[in-house]
Structures are given as structure tokens and as C-alpha cells.
Design a protein around this motif. Structure first.
Motif, PDB file in Angstrom:
ATOM      1  N   GLN A 240      38.805  53.426 -16.198  1.00 14.47           N
ATOM      2  CA  GLN A 240      39.107  53.663 -15.106  1.00 14.47           C
ATOM      3  C   GLN A 240      37.744  52.877 -13.570  1.00 14.47           C
ATOM      4  N   TYR A 241      37.445  52.780 -13.847  1.00 18.06           N
ATOM      5  CA  TYR A 241      36.472  52.320 -12.514  1.00 18.06           C
ATOM      6  C   TYR A 241      35.684  50.807 -13.467  1.00 18.06           C
ATOM      7  N   CYS A 242      35.878  50.188 -14.085  1.00 15.42           N
ATOM      8  CA  CYS A 242      34.773  49.201 -15.176  1.00 15.42           C
ATOM      9  C   CYS A 242      36.337  48.823 -15.124  1.00 15.42           C
ATOM     10  N   ALA A 243      37.075  48.772 -16.014  1.00 18.30           N
ATOM     11  CA  ALA A 243      37.795  47.398 -17.049  1.00 18.30           C
ATOM     12  C   ALA A 243      38.114  46.226 -16.139  1.00 18.30           C
ATOM     13  N   SER A 244      38.337  46.292 -15.006  1.00 21.10           N
ATOM     14  CA  SER A 244      39.343  45.614 -14.729  1.00 21.10           C
ATOM     15  C   SER A 244      38.348  44.709 -13.336  1.00 21.10           C
ATOM     16  N   CYS A 245      37.168  44.882 -13.761  1.00 24.46           N
ATOM     17  CA  CYS A 245      36.172  43.798 -13.900  1.00 24.46           C
ATOM     18  C   CYS A 245      35.301  43.301 -15.464  1.00 24.46           C
ATOM     19  N   HIS A 246      34.608  44.241 -15.761  1.00 27.60           N
ATOM     20  CA  HIS A 246      33.991  44.110 -16.995  1.00 27.60           C
ATOM     21  C   HIS A 246      34.972  43.023 -18.303  1.00 27.60           C
ATOM     22  N   GLY A 247      36.542  43.721 -18.247  1.00 24.81           N
ATOM     23  CA  GLY A 247      37.008  43.503 -19.632  1.00 24.81           C
ATOM     24  C   GLY A 247      37.332  44.466 -20.207  1.00 24.81           C
ATOM     25  N   GLU A 248      38.383  44.900 -20.654  1.00 24.41           N
ATOM     26  CA  GLU A 248      38.817  46.283 -21.554  1.00 24.41           C
ATOM     27  C   GLU A 248      37.444  46.581 -22.217  1.00 24.41           C
ATOM     28  N   ASN A 249      37.610  45.725 -23.151  1.00 22.78           N
ATOM     29  CA  ASN A 249      36.363  45.616 -23.860  1.00 22.78           C
ATOM     30  C   ASN A 249      34.920  45.214 -23.884  1.00 22.78           C
ATOM     31  N   LEU A 250      34.616  45.564 -22.781  1.00 21.52           N
ATOM     32  CA  LEU A 250      33.240  44.891 -21.981  1.00 21.52           C
ATOM     33  C   LEU A 250      33.031  43.776 -22.457  1.00 21.52           C
ATOM     34  N   ASP A 251      33.924  42.244 -23.132  1.00 16.37           N
ATOM     35  CA  ASP A 251      34.087  41.346 -23.155  1.00 16.37           C
ATOM     36  C   ASP A 251      32.986  40.552 -21.736  1.00 16.37           C
ATOM     37  N   ARG A 252      33.316  40.806 -20.717  1.00 12.91           N
ATOM     38  CA  ARG A 252      32.444  39.524 -19.514  1.00 12.91           C
ATOM     39  C   ARG A 252      31.255  40.350 -19.787  1.00 12.91           C
ATOM     40  N   PHE A 253      30.798  41.308 -20.334  1.00 10.08           N
ATOM     41  CA  PHE A 253      28.811  41.104 -20.792  1.00 10.08           C
ATOM     42  C   PHE A 253      28.770  40.498 -21.867  1.00 10.08           C
ATOM     43  N   ALA A 254      29.309  39.713 -22.405  1.00 10.34           N
ATOM     44  CA  ALA A 254      29.448  38.932 -22.902  1.00 10.34           C
ATOM     45  C   ALA A 254      27.763  37.818 -22.951  1.00 10.34           C
ATOM     46  N   ALA A 255      27.424  37.455 -24.086  1.00 11.19           N
ATOM     47  CA  ALA A 255      25.866  36.510 -23.700  1.00 11.19           C
ATOM     48  C   ALA A 255      25.449  37.113 -22.628  1.00 11.19           C
ATOM     49  N   ARG A 256      24.970  38.660 -22.852  1.00  7.53           N
ATOM     50  CA  ARG A 256      23.916  39.572 -21.502  1.00  7.53           C
ATOM     51  C   ARG A 256      22.446  39.295 -21.693  1.00  7.53           C
ATOM     52  N   LYS A 257      22.573  39.021 -20.002  1.00 11.12           N
ATOM     53  CA  LYS A 257      20.712  38.760 -19.925  1.00 11.12           C
ATOM     54  C   LYS A 257      20.922  39.317 -18.434  1.00 11.12           C
ATOM     55  N   TRP A 258      19.892  40.688 -18.973  1.00 14.76           N
ATOM     56  CA  TRP A 258      20.150  41.923 -17.804  1.00 14.76           C
ATOM     57  C   TRP A 258      19.162  41.724 -17.193  1.00 14.76           C
ATOM     58  N   VAL A 259      19.865  41.673 -15.509  1.00 13.74           N
ATOM     59  CA  VAL A 259      19.574  41.286 -14.446  1.00 13.74           C
ATOM     60  C   VAL A 259      18.134  42.867 -13.888  1.00 13.74           C
ATOM     61  N   TYR A 260      18.441  43.524 -13.847  1.00 21.61           N
ATOM     62  CA  TYR A 260      18.304  45.298 -13.917  1.00 21.61           C
ATOM     63  C   TYR A 260      17.809  46.315 -15.112  1.00 21.61           C
ATOM     64  N   GLY A 261      17.761  45.896 -16.077  1.00 30.65           N
ATOM     65  CA  GLY A 261      16.732  46.591 -17.153  1.00 30.65           C
ATOM     66  C   GLY A 261      18.689  47.069 -17.950  1.00 30.65           C
ATOM     67  N   ASN A 262      17.689  47.194 -19.354  1.00 32.34           N
ATOM     68  CA  ASN A 262      19.369  48.299 -19.951  1.00 32.34           C
ATOM     69  C   ASN A 262      18.248  49.302 -20.402  1.00 32.34           C
ATOM     70  N   SER A 263      17.284  50.335 -19.651  1.00 32.28           N
ATOM     71  CA  SER A 263      17.524  51.334 -20.689  1.00 32.28           C
ATOM     72  C   SER A 263      18.624  52.112 -19.895  1.00 32.28           C
ATOM     73  N   VAL A 264      18.616  53.416 -19.898  1.00 28.70           N
ATOM     74  CA  VAL A 264      19.284  54.485 -19.472  1.00 28.70           C
ATOM     75  C   VAL A 264      19.095  54.328 -18.323  1.00 28.70           C
ATOM     76  N   LYS A 265      18.004  54.562 -17.967  1.00 24.17           N
ATOM     77  CA  LYS A 265      17.118  55.381 -16.050  1.00 24.17           C
ATOM     78  C   LYS A 265      17.936  54.021 -15.066  1.00 24.17           C
TER      79      LYS A 265
END
Ligand code: HEC
Length: 468
Positions: free
Chosen positions: A42-67
Motif C-alpha cells: 500500500q505505502y512503499c511498493a510504488s517507490c521501492h518496487g513490489e519485491n523491494l528490488d529497488r533496495f538492491a545492493a543496499r548501503k544503509w544511510v541511517y542504519g538497519n537496526s529495527v530501531k
């Protein structure tokens, strides 16, 4: 005997109830990722792709802990263009979505292969064609495309390189200015002066700033000879510089009088678009050396930026000049819904954010108004958003059946949108090249062929009609 039967029945029913209850319970644990999936769609797929494919080769800018990720979702990260969703979801939902996102992103391959088969003959409603690959290799996000009089193609890579493609051979051009690559910013558009044969001028649009936190779009001009740019000078710098990583614009077109038009997005601050004292959210008109034409609409308005031609734009990334009618067409990104196709008129206000057919990314109302006196209505709008990256008109006789129609690259849905036109209206549309990848640019070249640039892996294709 009867009692015993009844006892057995009650006993069996209780057991069944218990089993189904425990089934529901275990199922509930399993459905929480499914809830997160629904939220994601509902909220994310339009920008990040249905299968989260636009997070490919991800370097997290703000960290990837749940917090960290929960905080990213709740408050947004304006500097990189990530909207906030604190009002759209409960804290528990945000946390579940954060867990889901982290888990799924870890499983996304570095390059997501496209499911589109480029070798197929493609049957559109009115034309049969195939694709011919004309550039690839070093490209990741081919942003701008332009053509030299000898037929060579210039193509920018957003990361900061400019290439010349000559008969299938791609060479890096020297003398490209330093650009800041951040969010949607980087090396963007390239344009060739209409009199290139005489003056060798090319133009580049790029993100620039004192540092990565004070950025905006600049346009510069240099002379291109033998694979090298010399005498490169900035001729325009959009103000104010900001830490925002979104909505840089920027397409460039020349009209028949040699004026240069370019677009700048509102840089993620919507109020900019209605404020004539900054460059953002506007279409500008300058002379080929950056100076201001005396008949620009706001040259006599106190404090107004003199290059402004039209205003009230969100993020215009498609600009097309129609020689035959002397009309400029534009498309721009709306928020959630409300992407627009406009005819650009001198001094006109296109209404962002006062009128819009879109809503906020978190689903809340942005403005109740879609029309207002003194503001231009779009010729067409897209709901849901296609994420228009580019715009060209088919005028070449190579594509009978498509003549007079507009093509827009769709970033969100990864296809080429054909807007079928009649009397300046979109009467119908067709999805071409569906799932080929994010279509970053589409240009009809002087040779009459249409070229399409696709992201990740970066490729440029030529559309070649197939005759029976
Ligand atoms: C309007 C487009 C848009 C929407 C909608 C959107 N995002 Fe983003 N998001 C971005 C952009 C742009 C970035 C920065 C570029 C990137 O990291 O891919 C980003 C970055 C992120 C990041 C990475 C932050 C970091 O530290 O690197 C996460 C996590 C994220 N988004 C999750 C989500 C989730 C989950 C949703 C749905 C609730 C969502 N986004 C909705 C545009 C969007």
C-alpha cells in the motif's frame, strides 16, 4: 448410551475448537508478516518496487537496526527523499514493517534481473517493433541523452560520467565538471546546441553545492571536440542550496529562436513552487549563454528570479519542444497520484501545491482542490502515479500508427507510456515494454528513431519498427 454419545460429541467439539483455535493462533503469528506485506504494497511498493528490488545492493544511510528503520519510516528522511509515515501507521505496524523490510532487503540480489525479454518482436496496438541495444556496459542510471549532428549519441551516467556512443563504441568524455551524487541528484541532463556545427557547445545539468548538505541544480556550457570538453562554465545555478536530496528537475530543450528552457523541481519543499523569489518548482528560459531575455514574464516583478517562465511545478522531468506548433509540453511527478502532462505557457501558474489530483504518500489529503481560477489545469493526469521521467513526441515517419503521440518513461511501473493524442488531448494510452526496468529517458533522435534509456543495469535501446 445416549448420554455417553452426547458427552463424546461435546468432547470432540471441544477438541476441534481447541485445534482450530491453536491453528488460528499459529496462523496469526504467521499473518503478521503478511500484514506488513499489505502495508508494504500500500505505502512503499510504488517507490521501492513490489519485491523491494529497488533496495538492491543496499548501503544503509541511517542504519538497519529495527530501531533505525522504524525511525526512518515514522519520521521520514527528507535528505534522501524518504517520506514520513508516522500518521499512516501505528507504532506496532511500523515496527512490523521495519522487521519485514530489513529481512526482505537482505534477500534481494545485487542486480535484479528484468523479466522482460528484449529479443522478442513486440506487437503494440498500432505498430510492430523490436529493440536494438545501442549502449550498455558501464551504465547504471543513464539519465540524459542527446545527439550530435554526425549521429553520435551523448549519454550521461548519473554517477558523474558522460559518454559518447559512436557506431556502437562507447567512450568516456573528459572535462566533465565535478558533480555531487546524492539522492536524486548527480549528473543529469545533456543537451546539444542547435548550432553545434558552428560552436561545439554542449550543456550539462547537474547537482552541485558547497558541500553535500547545500545542493541545487546547475547548468553549465562547454565546447566538445574530440572526446574532450573545454572552456566549461556554469551559466546558471538554482537557489537556494538545500540539504534535500530530491526534485532536482532537470530537462533542457531549445526552441526555434534558440532560447534554452529548463526545469527545476521544488527540491522537496512544496512552498517553493509558488514563490517567485527562488528557482525551485519552475520552468526557466534563458539565452544560450545564460543571460536573461528581456521579454521574460517576471523581469519587472520585484525580487522575482528573472529566468522564470512558468511556476507552480513539483518535479518536472519531461520537457518537449514541438517545432511544428511552437509549443512546449512538460510532464511532472505528482505526489501519490496526480502526475501531470502540461502545455507550458509564458508566466502561467501550474498550481502545485495549491491544486493537485494527488494525495500525500501516507494517504492523507494534500489539498481539497483540483482547480482554481488563475491556475492551469493539466492536459492529462495519472492516477496512480507512473513516475514520469521524460517526454518525447513521435513525429518521425518511421513509426506510422504512433505519429503525433507522446511517449513518457515510467519509473514506478517500469514501462514506456504511450499517450494516444487527438487535438492536444490524451484519448487513450498503451503500456509498452512493460517490466523492462525503470525507464529513465525517451528521446526521438534527429535520425527519426526513438531511443529509450533503462536503469540498473543501464541500457539504451533503439526502437526499430518491423515491417511484415
Ligand atoms: C515517494 C517515494 C517513497 C515512498 C512511498 C517510500 N520511500 Fe522509502 N525511500 C525513498 C527514497 C527516495 C529513499 C532514498 C533512496 C534509497 O535509499 O533507495 C528511501 C529510503 C528508504 C530506506 C532506507 C533508509 C536508509 O537508511 O538508507 C528505507 C528503510 C525505506 N525507504 C523504507 C520505506 C518503506 C518501508 C516505505 C513504505 C512505508 C517507504 N520507504 C516508502 C522513497 C520512498
Amino acid at each position: 448410551m445416549y448420554n455417553k454419545k452426547k458427552y463424546l460429541l461435546v468432547f470432540t467439539a471441544t477438541i476441534l475448537l481447541l485445534i482450530s483455535y491453536s491453528f488460528v493462533k499459529t496462523n496469526q503469528v504467521e499473518t503478521s508478516p503478511r500484514n506488513a506485506r499489505a502495508l508494504y504494497l500500500q505505502y512503499c511498493a510504488s517507490c521501492h518496487g513490489e519485491n523491494l528490488d529497488r533496495f538492491a545492493a543496499r548501503k544503509w544511510v541511517y542504519g538497519n537496526s529495527v530501531k533505525d528503520v522504524s525511525s526512518t519510516l515514522k519520521n521520514g528522511r527528507p535528505a534522501i527523499g524518504m517520506p514520513e509515515f508516522g500518521k499512516a501507521m501505528t507504532d506496532d505496524e511500523i515496527q512490523a514493517l521495519a522487521v519485514y523490510t530489513i529481512e526482505k532487503v537482505a534477500q534481494v540480489p545485487a542486480v535484479v534481473p528484468s523479466t522482460f525479454d528484449v529479443k522478442h518482436i513486440i506487437h503494440s496496438l498500432d505498430l510492430t517493433f523490436r529493440l536494438e541495444e545501442v549502449a550498455s556496459g558501464k551504465l547504471k542510471i543513464p539519465w540524459g541523452m542527446a545527439f550530435l549532428p554526425n549521429g553520435d549519441m551523448l549519454v550521461t551516467e548519473k554517477a558523474g560520467q558522460l559518454y559518447q556512443v559512436s557506431k556502437g563504441v562507447m567512450t568516456a568524455i573528459e572535462g566533465v565538471p565535478n558533480v555531487v551524487v546524492r539522492g536524486q541528484g548527480g549528473l543529469l541532463e545533456v543537451a546539444v546546441h542547435p548550432q553545434f556545427k558552428k560552436n561545439n557547445f554542449i550543456y550539462l545539468a547537474y547537482a552541485e553545492g558547497e558541500n553535500a548538505n547545500a545542493l541545487n541544480t546547475s547548468i553549465g556550457r562547454g565546447e566538445l571536440r574530440n572526446g574532450k570538453i573545454t572552456n566549461f562554465k556554469r551559466i546558471m545555478q538554482a537557489m537556494p542550496a538545500t540539504s534535500s536530496g530530491v526534485h532536482f528537475g532537470c530537462r533542457i530543450v531549445f526552441d526555434k529562436n534558440g532560447y534554452l528552457f529548463f526545469s527545476i523541481g521544488e527540491r522537496g519543499k512544496k512552498e517553493n513552487a509558488q514563490d517567485l523569489t527562488n528557482h525551485c518548482g519552475k520552468i526557466h528560459r534563458i539565452k544560450d549563454d545564460g543571460s536573461i531575455p528581456a521579454d521574460n514574464p517576471f523581469v519587472n516583478t520585484p525580487n522575482a528570479i528573472k529566468s522564470i517562465w512558468s511556476y507552480g511545478h513539483r518535479n518536472p522531468q519531461g520537457l518537449y519542444y514541438d517545432k511544428k506548433t511552437d509549443v512546449i509540453w512538460e510532464n511532472e511527478h505528482g505526489p501519490k497520484g496526480g502526475d501531470e502532462l502540461n502545455i507550458i505557457k509564458k508566466g502561467a501558474n501550474y498550481g502545485w501545491p495549491v491544486i493537485s489530483f494527488g494525495i500525500n504518500y501516507d494517504g492523507t489529503v494534500l489539498t481539497p482542490d483540483t482547480a482554481k481560477v488563475g491556475m492551469e489545469a493539466p492536459k492529462h493526469y495519472w492516477i496512480p502515479s507512473i513516475g514520469p521521467s521524460s517526454l518525447t513526441k513521435v513525429t518521425s515517419s518511421r513509426y506510422p500508427g504512433w505519429e503525433g503521440d507522446f511517449l513518457s518513461g515510467s519509473l514506478s511501473f517500469e514501462y514506456l507510456e504511450r499517450s494516444i493524442m487527438k487535438n492536444n488531448r490524451v484519448i487513450s494510452s498503451e503500456k509498452l515494454l512493460h517490466k523492462i526496468g525503470r525507464v529513465r529517458n525517451v528521446v526521438q533522435a534527429p535520425d527519426g528513431y526513438i531511443y529509450v534509456a533503462v536503469e540498473n543495469p543501464g541500457k539504451v535501446y533503439k526502437i526499430v519498427p518491423v515491417t511484415k
